[in-house]
Structure formats: structure tokens, C-alpha cells
Design a protein around this motif. Structure first.
Motif, PDB file in Angstrom:
ATOM      1  N   SER A 261      -8.829  -2.279   4.736  1.00 34.07           N
ATOM      2  CA  SER A 261      -8.329  -0.907   4.762  1.00 34.07           C
ATOM      3  C   SER A 261      -7.314  -0.701   3.652  1.00 34.07           C
ATOM      4  N   LEU A 262      -7.323   0.501   3.090  1.00 37.27           N
ATOM      5  CA  LEU A 262      -6.324   0.878   2.091  1.00 37.27           C
ATOM      6  C   LEU A 262      -5.262   1.784   2.706  1.00 37.27           C
ATOM      7  N   GLY A 263      -5.296   1.906   4.021  1.00 38.00           N
ATOM      8  CA  GLY A 263      -4.321   2.748   4.705  1.00 38.00           C
ATOM      9  C   GLY A 263      -3.104   1.947   5.139  1.00 38.00           C
ATOM     10  N   ALA A 264      -1.963   2.287   4.590  1.00 35.57           N
ATOM     11  CA  ALA A 264      -0.731   1.586   4.957  1.00 35.57           C
ATOM     12  C   ALA A 264      -0.448   1.729   6.448  1.00 35.57           C
ATOM     13  N   GLU A 265      -0.834   2.875   7.021  1.00 43.15           N
ATOM     14  CA  GLU A 265      -0.586   3.118   8.440  1.00 43.15           C
ATOM     15  C   GLU A 265      -1.354   2.143   9.327  1.00 43.15           C
ATOM     16  N   ASP A 266      -2.540   1.724   8.872  1.00 43.94           N
ATOM     17  CA  ASP A 266      -3.320   0.770   9.669  1.00 43.94           C
ATOM     18  C   ASP A 266      -2.568  -0.555   9.806  1.00 43.94           C
ATOM     19  N   PHE A 267      -1.986  -0.993   8.705  1.00 42.50           N
ATOM     20  CA  PHE A 267      -1.225  -2.243   8.735  1.00 42.50           C
ATOM     21  C   PHE A 267       0.093  -2.064   9.494  1.00 42.50           C
ATOM     22  N   LYS A 268       0.695  -0.885   9.338  1.00 44.15           N
ATOM     23  CA  LYS A 268       1.949  -0.613  10.046  1.00 44.15           C
ATOM     24  C   LYS A 268       1.736  -0.611  11.558  1.00 44.15           C
ATOM     25  N   ASP A 269       0.661   0.035  11.998  1.00 44.26           N
ATOM     26  CA  ASP A 269       0.385   0.093  13.434  1.00 44.26           C
ATOM     27  C   ASP A 269       0.208  -1.309  14.015  1.00 44.26           C
ATOM     28  N   ALA A 270      -0.575  -2.128  13.329  1.00 41.66           N
ATOM     29  CA  ALA A 270      -0.815  -3.492  13.812  1.00 41.66           C
ATOM     30  C   ALA A 270       0.484  -4.296  13.816  1.00 41.66           C
ATOM     31  N   ALA A 271       1.291  -4.132  12.766  1.00 40.71           N
ATOM     32  CA  ALA A 271       2.562  -4.861  12.682  1.00 40.71           C
ATOM     33  C   ALA A 271       3.520  -4.417  13.783  1.00 40.71           C
ATOM     34  N   ASP A 272       3.583  -3.116  14.031  1.00 44.79           N
ATOM     35  CA  ASP A 272       4.475  -2.603  15.080  1.00 44.79           C
ATOM     36  C   ASP A 272       4.072  -3.134  16.454  1.00 44.79           C
ATOM     37  N   ILE A 273       2.768  -3.137  16.711  1.00 49.95           N
ATOM     38  CA  ILE A 273       2.276  -3.615  18.008  1.00 49.95           C
ATOM     39  C   ILE A 273       2.546  -5.105  18.162  1.00 49.95           C
ATOM     40  N   LEU A 274       2.296  -5.866  17.096  1.00 49.72           N
ATOM     41  CA  LEU A 274       2.535  -7.305  17.153  1.00 49.72           C
ATOM     42  C   LEU A 274       4.019  -7.600  17.348  1.00 49.72           C
ATOM     43  N   GLU A 275       4.859  -6.854  16.668  1.00 47.98           N
ATOM     44  CA  GLU A 275       6.303  -7.054  16.795  1.00 47.98           C
ATOM     45  C   GLU A 275       6.778  -6.754  18.219  1.00 47.98           C
ATOM     46  N   THR A 276       6.245  -5.689  18.799  1.00 47.81           N
ATOM     47  CA  THR A 276       6.599  -5.339  20.173  1.00 47.81           C
ATOM     48  C   THR A 276       6.135  -6.418  21.145  1.00 47.81           C
ATOM     49  N   ALA A 277       4.926  -6.927  20.920  1.00 47.51           N
ATOM     50  CA  ALA A 277       4.400  -7.990  21.782  1.00 47.51           C
ATOM     51  C   ALA A 277       5.283  -9.230  21.718  1.00 47.51           C
ATOM     52  N   MET A 278       5.720  -9.588  20.525  1.00 51.28           N
ATOM     53  CA  MET A 278       6.561 -10.773  20.376  1.00 51.28           C
ATOM     54  C   MET A 278       7.922 -10.575  21.038  1.00 51.28           C
TER      55      MET A 278
ATOM     56  N   LEU B 292       0.819  -1.210   0.000  1.00 57.79           N
ATOM     57  CA  LEU B 292       0.000   0.000   0.000  1.00 57.79           C
ATOM     58  C   LEU B 292       0.857   1.267   0.000  1.00 57.79           C
ATOM     59  N   SER B 293       1.997   1.204   0.650  1.00 54.47           N
ATOM     60  CA  SER B 293       2.887   2.375   0.702  1.00 54.47           C
ATOM     61  C   SER B 293       3.444   2.718  -0.672  1.00 54.47           C
ATOM     62  N   ASN B 294       3.574   1.711  -1.538  1.00 58.91           N
ATOM     63  CA  ASN B 294       4.178   1.915  -2.856  1.00 58.91           C
ATOM     64  C   ASN B 294       3.162   2.258  -3.947  1.00 58.91           C
ATOM     65  N   LEU B 295       1.890   2.287  -3.592  1.00 56.69           N
ATOM     66  CA  LEU B 295       0.863   2.592  -4.584  1.00 56.69           C
ATOM     67  C   LEU B 295       0.620   4.097  -4.675  1.00 56.69           C
ATOM     68  N   GLU B 296       0.423   4.568  -5.899  1.00 56.66           N
ATOM     69  CA  GLU B 296       0.063   5.970  -6.112  1.00 56.66           C
ATOM     70  C   GLU B 296      -1.416   6.160  -5.760  1.00 56.66           C
ATOM     71  N   GLN B 297      -1.801   7.402  -5.551  1.00 56.94           N
ATOM     72  CA  GLN B 297      -3.178   7.674  -5.161  1.00 56.94           C
ATOM     73  C   GLN B 297      -4.166   7.199  -6.221  1.00 56.94           C
ATOM     74  N   TRP B 298      -3.816   7.378  -7.508  1.00 57.34           N
ATOM     75  CA  TRP B 298      -4.741   6.959  -8.556  1.00 57.34           C
ATOM     76  C   TRP B 298      -4.922   5.443  -8.555  1.00 57.34           C
ATOM     77  N   GLN B 299      -3.866   4.733  -8.138  1.00 53.11           N
ATOM     78  CA  GLN B 299      -3.975   3.274  -8.039  1.00 53.11           C
ATOM     79  C   GLN B 299      -4.865   2.881  -6.863  1.00 53.11           C
ATOM     80  N   LEU B 300      -4.711   3.605  -5.762  1.00 53.57           N
ATOM     81  CA  LEU B 300      -5.552   3.334  -4.596  1.00 53.57           C
ATOM     82  C   LEU B 300      -7.022   3.602  -4.911  1.00 53.57           C
ATOM     83  N   ASP B 301      -7.261   4.612  -5.770  1.00 54.87           N
ATOM     84  CA  ASP B 301      -8.637   4.962  -6.120  1.00 54.87           C
ATOM     85  C   ASP B 301      -9.326   3.856  -6.907  1.00 54.87           C
ATOM     86  N   THR B 302      -8.547   2.990  -7.527  1.00 52.82           N
ATOM     87  CA  THR B 302      -9.134   1.895  -8.312  1.00 52.82           C
ATOM     88  C   THR B 302      -9.403   0.660  -7.459  1.00 52.82           C
ATOM     89  N   LEU B 303      -8.980   0.712  -6.211  1.00 54.05           N
ATOM     90  CA  LEU B 303      -9.118  -0.449  -5.332  1.00 54.05           C
ATOM     91  C   LEU B 303     -10.245  -0.248  -4.324  1.00 54.05           C
TER      92      LEU B 303
END
Length: 203
Positions: free
Chosen positions: A151-168, A79-90
Motif C-alpha cells: 500500500s502507498l497509503g500512510a493511513e494504512d500503516f498508521k492504522d496498523a501501528a496504532d492497533i498494534l501499539e494499543t494491543a501491546m 509515505l507521509s513525507n512524499l509528495e503526490q508526484w513521488q507517490l505516482d512514481t512508486l
């Protein structure tokens, strides 16, 4: 004038054996319950720690085997590597992360939450933080969660990944913080599942 007391005669007349026996008996009677309490507290501490170690280790292993952290990072990167126009198609349905997790995934922790005081302060903090962070990730990827719905928000996935990584990381610290000698009991090693092992074979 008061006559002086002959303390030599008094001391000589004391049966010191009887006195010592009485003192030892009294101390034993008073200290017995305390020693029993200490033994019970030590046994409870070992039991609680072993049970939590088993559950934390199992949860970390499940996350690693199923690649949850890897997949969250992959979605974040995509999601971080997608342009806005690409996100609009998803659609957000294209990026769903659904993991049905039962309410009792942490049943050992729930059963022992009132006995965490038997752990050291450092261990208790690690255990509580581990499960709080795990609950946060669970909320995101279970039904009704932001990633479960999509979700199309890269931050949503990043937040979950960061929290999971910290928990582990916390979970591994808790597991690694328990020295081998705490599992040595009556000439045997006691593993995280409370099984007594000697020479590599279960008793």
C-alpha cells in the motif's frame, strides 16, 4: 388444662456431645464438596492466568525484538513525507509489510477461551481486547491483507501501528496487573510458565 412441660428435665437429658458430633459431621459432609470446588477453582484460575501471561509476554517480546511497530511507523513516516508526484512514481509493491503468521500463534488463548470466566472481569476484558487487536494486525500483514499486498497509503500503516501499539499496551497492563503474591504457592514462586522456583533454581 394442659400440664406444663418440664423443659429443664428435657434439656438435662439431652446428650449434647452426640448432638454436636452429628452437627459437625453434617456440616462437614455438606461443606466438603464446596471446599473442594473452591480449591479447584483457585487452581484453575492460577493455571489459566499463568498460561495466558506466558503467551502474552512472549508475543510482546517477539514484536519488540523484530521491530514490527518500529517498521510500521517508519513506513508511515516515509509515505507521509512524499509528495503526490513521488507517490505516482512508486508501486504498492514497494511498500509491502509481509509477516507470515500461523493460525495457532495464540493457541494458549484458543485453548482457554472457555475458561476466561475464571479471571477477574478486568483481566478478561484486557485479554480479549489484546487478542482481538492482535488478530486485526495479523489480518493486515498476513497473506491477503492490505499491507501484505502492499500500500502507498500512510493511513494504512498508521492504522496498523496504532492497533498494534494499543494491543501491546493492553498486554503489558495485563502482565503488570498480576501481583507477585499470586505466584506464591506453598513457599515457592510460580512463574508464568507454571514452573516452581525456589532460591532461583527450578524444582
Amino acid at each position: 388444662m394442659i400440664d406444663a412441660v418440664d423443659w429443664t428435665a428435657v434439656i438435662t437429658g439431652v446428650d449434647w456431645t452426640t448432638v454436636l458430633v452429628a452437627l459437625v459431621t453434617g456440616l462437614t459432609a455438606a461443606g466438603g464438596p464446596y471446599l473442594i470446588w473452591l480449591k479447584q477453582a483457585k487452581s484453575e484460575r492460577r493455571s489459566v492466568r499463568a498460561a495466558l501471561l506466558a503467551e502474552v509476554s512472549a508475543l510482546i517480546e517477539i514484536v519488540e525484538i523484530r521491530g514490527y511497530l518500529r517498521d510500521l511507523r517508519a513506513a508511515e513516516a516515509t509515505l507521509s513525507n512524499l509528495e503526490q508526484w513521488q507517490l505516482d512514481t512508486l508501486s504498492s509493491d514497494d511498500f509491502q509489510f509481509q509477516v507470515p503468521i500461523g493460525e495457532h500463534y495464540n493457541r494458549v488463548y484458543q485453548s482457554n477461551v472457555n475458561r476466561l470466566g475464571s479471571l477477574s472481569a478486568r483481566e478478561a476484558r484486557m485479554v480479549v481486547r489484546f487478542y482481538q487487536l492482535a488478530d486485526s494486525v495479523k489480518a493486515d500483514i498476513s497473506e491477503g491483507g492490505v499491507l501484505f499486498s502492499g500500500s502507498l497509503g500512510a493511513e494504512d500503516f498508521k492504522d496498523a501501528a496504532d492497533i498494534l501499539e494499543t494491543a501491546m499496551e493492553l498486554g503489558r497492563q495485563f502482565v503488570d496487573s498480576t501481583p507477585w503474591w499470586q505466584f506464591w504457592h506453598r513457599g515457592h514462586f510460580v512463574d508464568a510458565g507454571s514452573d516452581v522456583k525456589s532460591g532461583g533454581s527450578s524444582q
